[in-house]
Enzyme design. Structure first.
Site, mmCIF file in Angstrom:
data_model
loop_
_atom_site.group_PDB
_atom_site.id
_atom_site.type_symbol
_atom_site.label_atom_id
_atom_site.label_comp_id
_atom_site.label_asym_id
_atom_site.label_seq_id
_atom_site.Cartn_x
_atom_site.Cartn_y
_atom_site.Cartn_z
ATOM 1 N N CYS A 19 0.826 -1.207 0.000
ATOM 2 C CA CYS A 19 0.000 0.000 0.000
ATOM 3 C C CYS A 19 0.860 1.256 0.000
ATOM 4 C CB CYS A 19 -0.953 0.002 1.189
ATOM 5 S SG CYS A 19 -2.311 -1.162 0.988
ATOM 6 N N LYS A 22 0.708 3.373 -3.339
ATOM 7 C CA LYS A 22 -0.476 4.123 -3.788
ATOM 8 C C LYS A 22 -0.081 5.385 -4.532
ATOM 9 C CE LYS A 22 -4.592 3.209 -1.101
ATOM 10 N NZ LYS A 22 -5.502 3.520 -0.067
ATOM 11 N N ASP A 51 -15.262 6.575 1.315
ATOM 12 C CA ASP A 51 -15.426 5.433 2.210
ATOM 13 C C ASP A 51 -14.623 4.242 1.687
ATOM 14 O OD1 ASP A 51 -16.374 3.964 4.395
ATOM 15 O OD2 ASP A 51 -18.291 5.005 4.292
ATOM 16 N N ASP A 52 -14.619 3.143 2.463
ATOM 17 C CA ASP A 52 -13.770 2.004 2.108
ATOM 18 C C ASP A 52 -14.224 1.287 0.855
ATOM 19 O OD1 ASP A 52 -11.876 1.998 4.342
ATOM 20 O OD2 ASP A 52 -13.704 1.800 5.522
ATOM 21 N N ASP A 92 -11.805 -4.197 3.105
ATOM 22 C CA ASP A 92 -12.760 -3.097 2.935
ATOM 23 C C ASP A 92 -14.218 -3.552 3.108
ATOM 24 O OD1 ASP A 92 -11.108 -0.851 2.664
ATOM 25 O OD2 ASP A 92 -10.756 -1.240 0.544
ATOM 26 N N GLY A 139 -11.278 -14.134 -12.816
ATOM 27 C CA GLY A 139 -10.234 -13.137 -12.668
ATOM 28 C C GLY A 139 -9.725 -12.636 -13.997
ATOM 29 N N ASP A 227 -10.881 0.781 7.709
ATOM 30 C CA ASP A 227 -9.644 0.039 7.921
ATOM 31 C C ASP A 227 -8.462 0.973 7.634
ATOM 32 O OD1 ASP A 227 -10.139 0.045 5.172
ATOM 33 O OD2 ASP A 227 -9.308 -1.947 4.843
HETATM 34 CO CO CO Z 1 -10.271 0.779 3.403
HETATM 35 CO CO CO Z 2 -9.100 -0.031 -0.559
#
Ligand code: CO
Ligand code: CO
Length: 353
Positions: A19, A22, A51-52, A92, A139, A227
């Site tokens: 992460c 990002k 929001d998540d 999430d 996928g 989260d």
């Molecule tokens: Co999140």
């Molecule tokens: Co996310």
């Protein structure tokens, strides 16, 4: 699980990890500005609230939660990387109080490399999805020079039970369910070495589903939840504070920290996210009292597969903490409170809005 590619280190095949990779939030929000996103009356949670996950109403009894997350390797072992990426992608749905029902793989991989790595990455993801009582139904993959893996996840929830980031109220306290420091520790994995205990602690945190934390949070009638991932505790707290129109006051001395994280900060294994998360939150962050610099770095540290930040009525907090710890979320602790005022006590961090 044994690493089958002893001569290849996944973290060395990519430029930035987890992460921490990002797109910088100010660049992203500039890019998103002015786009006319299609929407309709069934969109219960969309782009507006940061929001998540998005939530879409099917009928009065059922809404679907949609989210996707994928990133470059944070560790060298493909199976472990798959587990971490899947745990993070499922998170999430848990942050909204929902139940994951199905998922799709998202994979980018340079096919000139050892193809058995793909099998290991996908197996790690599949095992985590199974642990979540969720299924994988398809996928998409591409052949490029970087490695990426993650999931697009669908969850379900009753429309009335959505735990958004906009419900925090004065009188709530804040509970954080995992230790901070995955950004600096992952950086240390990439450029140096961690001792076995610290490495195992890091991996068990990043591969721990937020499933139990979510179920406990719902049982405790939490008012809001998010989260803690790429924007760090500071960034995700700011989003929650803004959406709920409150201040969040943290006690810097109570923040849970992963073993070895303070040492990793001391040795300057800061990610580029440390700087961009400071930039992102600079108008909404202030500190009072004497806060140790190392602790401050951890609130800006981008988290990979971090814990839940829960805003819960104070009267329910003690039982929630017992519930969390009884079921394996050992690092969970009370880290602050929700306030509409600007006054705070010594040694606290306050995110102002
Ligand atoms: Co999140
Ligand atoms: Co996310």
């Amino acid at each position: 699980m044994e690493n089958k590619i002893s001569n290849v280190r996944l973290t060395q095949m990519v430029t930035s990890a987890g992460c921490a990779a990002k797109i910088f939030p100010h660049i992203l929000s500039d890019a998103l500005k002015g786009i006319n996103w299609p929407t309709n009356e069934n969109v219960l949670v969309g782009f507006d609230g940061k929001d998540d996950a998005g939530v879409y109403k099917i009928n009065d009894e059922l809404a679907l939660i949609h989210t996707t997350d994928f990133f470059t390797p944070v560790v060298d072992d493909p199976y472990t990387y798959g587990q971490i990426a899947a745990t993070n992608a499922l998170s999430d749905v848990y942050a909204m109080g929902g139940t994951p029902i199905n998922a799709l793989n998202i994979l980018a991989f340079p096919q000139k490399e050892d193809i058995s790595i793909i099998k290991d990455i996908l197996s790690g993801g599949a095992d985590k999805v199974k642990e979540a009582n969720c299924v994988i139904i398809g996928g998409h993959s591409v052949d490029i020079t970087n490695i990426l893996y993650g999931l697009a996840v669908t969850g379900k929830i009753h429309p009335k039970d959505i735990k958004g980031n906009d419900g925090a109220k004065q009188g709530d306290v804040l509970i954080l369910t995992k230790g901070l420091g995955t950004g600096v520790l992952n950086n240390m994995v990439k450029f140096s070495e961690l001792n076995d205990n610290i490495y195992n602690g890091l991996i068990s945190s990043m591969t721990r589903l937020n499933k139990n934390a979510s179920e406990c949070m719902v049982r405790a009638n939490a008012n809001a939840c998010t989260d803690v991932t790429g924007f760090g505790l500071a960034g995700h707290s700011m989003q929650l504070a803004k959406a709920s129109n409150v201040n969040l006051v943290f006690d810097a001395n109570k923040l849970p920290v992963l073993d070895g994280a303070l040492n990793a900060v001391d040795n300057n294994f800061l990610t580029r996210g440390d700087k961009s998360n400071r930039e992102y939150t600079k108008d909404f962050y202030s500190s009072k009292g004497t806060i140790k610099k190392v602790i401050e770095h951890l609130i800006f540290d981008p988290q990979t597969s971090g814990g839940l930040l829960i805003s819960v009525p104070e009267k329910n907090a003690e039982n929630l903490l017992i519930d969390l710890k009884n079921n394996g979320d050992e690092k969970a602790c009370l880290v602050g409170y929700v306030d509409v005022l600007n006054d705070c006590t010594k040694g606290t961090i306050i995110l102002e809005y």
